[in-house]
Design an enzyme around this catalytic site. Structure first.
Site, PDB file in Angstrom:
ATOM      1  N   ASP A 150      23.473  72.077  56.846  1.00  0.00           N
ATOM      2  CA  ASP A 150      22.723  73.276  56.955  1.00  0.00           C
ATOM      3  C   ASP A 150      21.546  73.217  57.866  1.00  0.00           C
ATOM      4  O   ASP A 150      21.343  72.082  58.460  1.00  0.00           O
ATOM      5  CB  ASP A 150      22.195  73.718  55.602  1.00  0.00           C
ATOM      6  CG  ASP A 150      22.141  75.341  55.653  1.00  0.00           C
ATOM      7  OD1 ASP A 150      22.149  75.879  56.459  1.00  0.00           O
ATOM      8  OD2 ASP A 150      22.008  75.632  54.385  1.00  0.00           O
ATOM      9  N   ASP A 205      23.657  84.332  57.049  1.00  0.00           N
ATOM     10  CA  ASP A 205      24.436  84.631  56.005  1.00  0.00           C
ATOM     11  C   ASP A 205      25.120  86.053  55.748  1.00  0.00           C
ATOM     12  O   ASP A 205      24.624  87.040  56.005  1.00  0.00           O
ATOM     13  CB  ASP A 205      23.691  84.360  54.592  1.00  0.00           C
ATOM     14  CG  ASP A 205      23.576  82.761  54.464  1.00  0.00           C
ATOM     15  OD1 ASP A 205      23.814  82.030  55.431  1.00  0.00           O
ATOM     16  OD2 ASP A 205      22.661  82.391  53.592  1.00  0.00           O
TER      17      ASP A 205
HETATM   18  C1  GLA Z   1      21.964  78.743  53.926  1.00  0.00           C
HETATM   19  C2  GLA Z   1      23.355  78.887  54.353  1.00  0.00           C
HETATM   20  C3  GLA Z   1      24.255  79.501  53.074  1.00  0.00           C
HETATM   21  C4  GLA Z   1      24.043  78.592  52.064  1.00  0.00           C
HETATM   22  C5  GLA Z   1      22.798  78.363  51.628  1.00  0.00           C
HETATM   23  C6  GLA Z   1      22.360  77.400  50.434  1.00  0.00           C
HETATM   24  O1  GLA Z   1      21.571  79.971  53.697  1.00  0.00           O
HETATM   25  O2  GLA Z   1      23.639  79.573  55.456  1.00  0.00           O
HETATM   26  O3  GLA Z   1      25.627  79.509  53.476  1.00  0.00           O
HETATM   27  O4  GLA Z   1      24.561  77.231  52.078  1.00  0.00           O
HETATM   28  O5  GLA Z   1      21.908  78.045  52.737  1.00  0.00           O
HETATM   29  O6  GLA Z   1      20.895  77.241  50.084  1.00  0.00           O
END
Ligand code: GLA
Length: 406
Positions: A150, A205
């Protein structure tokens, strides 16, 4: 003197090995499939829950349909030990990560882990910055098969540099691992990550709706159709071993109609996207299992040609998408974006579809095809007459065109 030469030789070997670092080849030749904790559980999971999901992946037919990776997303790391190695949060995984990994592998599935290029993950847990090589060794000791990496808390870091460091670390740890870049498309990973990872997120997301925006101040989440539209222009970057990732599936998460779930799954397949389910498998309805395990739709996603589909045309909220498939076949998908039912009336003779990228042409005047409706699971004739169908609101009509052998 002999020792000096020997030491120099070892150094040269080590150095040239690290200069040769690369991503692991030959994995993710088709888009990865699996299940991930995050969309439903965020930080509310433990080893018991993951084991339950593993069991259901096997018993529901998901594993047989191709779902392979069990990905433990954010919120699982514990403190570093006295030597700086990562540990697992004991309150969530009292039996330890080796036991979790062994369980997953004993069921014929693979383990995915999550970390972040900053000091902390998005959820505030310990992450890999400054410990990349050490963490990669640990992931390998836990026999992980997949790393999602991430991009939270990375102010001042260069994305290509940070992801390349972790790629090199994984390579040095010598356990082939699929490397999933979760950098949200901020630094256009499609332009530099082909040699770094096996897939890269193209957007922020996804959230659990067909068409909504969740605003969290510093960032926003988008519904299925919003994320889908953001994939525009990226098609040429995807291919075997390196995929665009429009984020995980929201299929079966309760806020979309079955039509919307079906359309979401179909469009991700047309995009050759990773199919990473994110629903609570314990409570999934029969219709949801049927969507997630529709093998003929999955075959569109997993087609070994590895060419992402494209929008051929759009009129009156009805979009026509096509995807070239192996052996001259095609998938054609009519997406109804409106809240009213729509009629498809597609005149093949008027629509000779030329795809400059794949150098393929769909011309039903020259080639004979057998058509199959992949959701109704029935053959529907050939392309000698217009293709006619009714499509429910926010649903699709998805057809495989198989070349008729001479
Ligand atoms: C980010 C990523 C998500 C998930 C969250 C976890 O937002 O894009 O897919 O992994 O972190 O905290």
């Amino acid at each position: 003197m002999k020792h000096v030469y020997l030491a120099m030789l070892v150094m040269i070997i080590v150095l040239s090995d690290s200069l040769n670092a690369q991503k692991f080849d030959g994995i993710a030749l088709t888009p990865p499939m699996g299940w991930n904790t995050f969309n439903t559980f965020a930080g509310n999971f433990n080893e018991k829950l993951v084991r339950e999901m593993v069991d259901i992946m096997v018993n529901s037919g998901m594993k047989d349909a191709g779902y392979e990776y069990v990905i433990i997303d954010d919120n699982w790391t514990g403190p570093r030990d006295s030597l700086g190695f990562l540990t697992v949060d004991k309150s969530r995984f009292p039996s330890g990560m080796n036991a979790m990994s062994a369980y997953i592998h004993s069921k014929g599935l693979k383990l995915g882990l999550y970390s972040d290029a900053g000091y902390q993950t998005c959820g505030g847990y310990i992450a890999s910055r400054g410990h990349e090589f050490q963490d990669a060794i640990m992931f390998a000791r836990w026999e992980a098969d997949y790393l999602k990496y991430d991009w939270c808390n990375t102010e001042g870091l260069n994305a290509a540099g940070a992801y390349t460091t972790m790629r090199d670390a994984l390579y040095a740890a010598k356990r082939p691992m699929l490397f999933s870049l979760c950098e949200w498309g901020n630094n256009k990973p499609w332009e530099w990550a082909v040699t770094v990872g096996h897939l890269w997120r193209t957007t922020g997301d996804i959230c659990n709706c067909w068409d909504c925006i969740e605003d969290y101040g510093t960032y926003k989440k988008f519904g299925v159709i919003g994320i889908f539209d953001m994939q525009n222009g990226l098609r040429q970057y995807a291919g075997p071993g390196h995929w665009n990732d429009p984020d995980m599936l929201e299929v079966g998460n309760g806020k979309m109609t079955m039509s919307e779930n079906r359309a979401h799954f179909s469009m991700w397949s047309m995009l050759a996207a990773p199919l990473i389910a994110g629903n609570d498998l314990r409570t999934m309805k029969k219709e949801v299992i049927e969507i997630l395990t529709n093998r003929e739709v999955i075959a569109i996603d997993q087609d070994s040609l590895g060419i992402q589909g494209f929008r051929y045309n759009a009129a009156d909220s009805l979009e026509v998408w096509v995807k070239p498939l192996m052996k001259g076949d095609w998938a054609i998908c009519f997406l109804n974006r409106s809240t009213k039912a729509k009629k498809v009336n597609f005149d093949w003779a008027q629509n000779i579809i030329i795809d400059a990228f794949s150098k393929r042409t769909l011309n039903t005047n020259e080639t004979e095809y057998i058509l199959r409706d992949l959701w109704a699971k029935k053959d529907i004739g050939n392309a000698k007459k217009n293709l006619i169908a009714d499509v429910l609101p926010h649903d699709v009509f998805l057809v495989r065109m198989t070349i008729r052998s001479k």
